[in-house]
Design a protein around this motif. Structure first.
Motif, mmCIF file in Angstrom:
data_model
loop_
_atom_site.group_PDB
_atom_site.id
_atom_site.type_symbol
_atom_site.label_atom_id
_atom_site.label_comp_id
_atom_site.label_asym_id
_atom_site.label_seq_id
_atom_site.Cartn_x
_atom_site.Cartn_y
_atom_site.Cartn_z
ATOM 1 N N HIS A 110 33.399 39.049 40.154
ATOM 2 C CA HIS A 110 34.499 39.308 41.084
ATOM 3 C C HIS A 110 35.180 40.619 40.720
ATOM 4 C CE1 HIS A 110 34.122 35.231 42.637
ATOM 5 N NE2 HIS A 110 34.124 34.792 41.389
ATOM 6 N N SER A 111 35.225 41.543 41.649
ATOM 7 C CA SER A 111 35.913 42.822 41.432
ATOM 8 C C SER A 111 36.477 43.297 42.759
ATOM 9 C CB SER A 111 34.964 43.876 40.851
ATOM 10 O OG SER A 111 33.887 44.114 41.729
ATOM 11 N N ARG A 112 37.440 44.171 42.679
ATOM 12 C CA ARG A 112 38.095 44.690 43.881
ATOM 13 C C ARG A 112 37.476 46.009 44.298
ATOM 14 N NH1 ARG A 112 44.433 43.664 42.175
ATOM 15 N NH2 ARG A 112 44.316 41.395 42.022
ATOM 16 N N GLN A 113 37.815 46.424 45.496
ATOM 17 C CA GLN A 113 37.298 47.688 46.010
ATOM 18 C C GLN A 113 37.780 48.843 45.146
ATOM 19 O OE1 GLN A 113 38.370 48.467 50.055
ATOM 20 N NE2 GLN A 113 37.065 50.270 50.239
ATOM 21 N N GLY A 114 36.848 49.701 44.742
ATOM 22 C CA GLY A 114 37.170 50.832 43.896
ATOM 23 C C GLY A 114 36.997 50.570 42.419
ATOM 24 N N GLU A 115 36.839 49.283 42.031
ATOM 25 C CA GLU A 115 36.642 48.937 40.624
ATOM 26 C C GLU A 115 35.154 48.820 40.313
ATOM 27 O OE1 GLU A 115 40.703 46.242 40.065
ATOM 28 O OE2 GLU A 115 38.734 45.291 40.178
ATOM 29 N N ARG A 116 34.776 49.214 39.117
ATOM 30 C CA ARG A 116 33.377 49.119 38.717
ATOM 31 C C ARG A 116 33.057 47.673 38.348
ATOM 32 N NH1 ARG A 116 31.518 54.503 35.449
ATOM 33 N NH2 ARG A 116 32.413 56.031 36.870
ATOM 34 N N PRO A 117 32.030 47.083 38.963
ATOM 35 C CA PRO A 117 31.734 45.663 38.727
ATOM 36 C C PRO A 117 31.054 45.442 37.387
ATOM 37 C CG PRO A 117 30.105 46.603 40.211
ATOM 38 C CD PRO A 117 31.126 47.686 39.952
ATOM 39 N N HIS A 255 40.210 34.477 48.077
ATOM 40 C CA HIS A 255 39.072 35.155 47.463
ATOM 41 C C HIS A 255 38.218 34.219 46.629
ATOM 42 C CE1 HIS A 255 40.655 38.882 48.951
ATOM 43 N NE2 HIS A 255 41.800 38.659 48.324
#
Length: 430
Positions: A110-117, A255
């Protein structure tokens, strides 16, 4: 005057000082996710089959150079151990690490937009399973395993650019290429500490009555908790605020992250039944009258902060501390400066010699701190100027330490540039 050491600093823009609270938390989370991505990308690597001819590439873009079919999936690591290793890497700066539930959520993809997964996701071929059932993991509910990876104890981070290297050093508080010892897998102390998840992750609905104070974070040291207690702490005003009943809710947010959140059963109630108020006095309260009945804070390294337009004055009491071994350091986080005081406590020694007599410690509950090294980190409201020169003084008694910390000057500041002729050799044509 004591020598004030300089901690690691980062040259972020001074505009951070003017960010809103929400913007600061977003920036802090973004950096913590970036630090987690760097750690897992370099301190773990894919395990390839013997017949595979591909070469793994690790750089500032992550781990690449392999295909799903190249992975050797009979090799796996338990996610529980990977979490321990990650928290061990950040134990010098735990405030820069992801919180407990955030870390688990991040490793689950789980990661947000713009964050590196998380670099070892299922869609890249790294299979997940629950095959670990050893006594070592007793008490865990089907510990999850990540297949196709192995740890790297001493990676090479020279693939990062200079700014990223500086940022990594600032986040971890360690050398650039620090090594992870085998015992890091057993580092589980962080699991018993108060939760440090960011408030932005799961905001709680506002309560009509006074909410429970946030948990205190234990500072590093030899078992000494020198964190500042809030005014409504049980040892301060004698009032204990605790919710009657909480329950875990995971289905309250769209989410579907597996991060835990405590919500009151009846958050919209206007009645005071939501919070029990217990007046509990500490055992020593009746022995005092006057101001001491409202006292709170540690006996050693208790602090009081004053300020004016130019800076801060931090006053710290240092009874039963060795003045020769007192050290003061400072550094800047993204949003604020931190002043660290470390020394050695000489209180509560098991035996004390007085002339020809030897006294043994028999007090079952001494009120001074135990002997040994201790540290205290004091956060300030703003960042410290990068070129600041802090001053630290002991008073005549040697039990009171004063630290002067300058502030950033408000508004633009003019600096004169010296104008001179260029040396004649610089005009010569090659």
């Amino acid at each position: 005057m004591l020598e004030v050491g300089l901690g690691h600093q980062i040259n972020e823009s001074d505009t951070l000082m003017y960010m809103s609270k929400t913007e600061r938390k977003c920036a802090k989370r973004f950096d913590s996710v970036w630090g987690a991505w760097i750690f897992f990308s370099f301190y773990f690597k894919p395990v390839l089959k013997d017949k595979s001819k591909c070469n793994i590439v690790q750089d500032s873009n992550g781990v690449s150079g392999f295909d799903k079919s190249d992975l050797q999936l009979d090799v796996f690591l338990v996610q529980h151990d990977m979490e321990n290793i990650y928290m061990w890497a950040f134990k010098e700066r735990p405030e820069n690490a992801l919180g407990k539930m955030q870390l688990r959520s991040y490793m689950n993809g789980h990661s947000r937009q713009g964050e590196r997964p998380f670099p070892f996701s299922v869609d890249k071929g790294f299979v997940r399973s629950h095959r670990m059932q050893r006594k070592h993991y007793r008490g865990l509910s089907n510990p999850q395993c990540v297949h196709g990876i192995e740890p790297v104890s001493s990676p090479n981070l020279m693939g990062l650019d200079e700014e990223e290297q500086k940022k990594w050093i600032e986040l971890t508080g360690r050398d650039l290429n620090f090594s992870v010892p085998p015992e890091a897998r057993e580092y589980s102390l962080w699991r018993s500490l108060p939760n440090t998840d960011f408030e932005l992750e799961r905001p709680l609905p506002p309560l009509k009555s006074n909410p429970q104070p946030p948990p205190k974070k234990l500072l590093n040291g030899s078992g000494l908790n020198l964190s500042t207690q809030p005014p409504n702490h049980i040892n301060g005003s004698g009032i204990d605020l605790s919710p009657v009943c909480n329950k875990r809710r995971k289905d309250s947010f769209p989410h579907g992250n597996d991060e835990d959140c405590c919500l009151p059963i009846n958050p919209h109630s206007d009645h005071h039944q939501d919070i029990d108020i217990h007046t509990i006095e500490p055992p020593w309260m009746n022995e005092f009258s006057g101001a001491m009945r409202n006292v709170n804070g540690p006996v050693t390294a208790a602090k009081t902060i004053y300020e004016d337009e130019e800076g801060y004055l931090i006053i710290i009491t240092m009874p039963f501390a060795d003045p020769e071994r007192v050290k003061v350091h400072w550094w800047n986080n993204l949003t604020h400066g931190v002043v660290k005081i470390s020394s050695v406590s000489t209180a509560c020694m098991p035996f004390i010699q007085r002339n020809d007599r030897t006294f043994k410690l028999t007090d079952p509950s001494p009120e001074h701190c135990p002997p040994g090294e201790f540290k205290r980190e004091i956060p300030l409201a703003t960042r410290i100027p990068d070129d600041a020169k802090l001053e630290a003084y002991f008073d005549k008694s040697g039990t009171m330490l004063e630290i002067l910390v300058p502030k950033h000057r408000v508004g633009p500041e003019e600096h004169e540039v010296t104008v001179c002729l260029r040396p004649p050799n610089d005009f010569a044509l090659s």
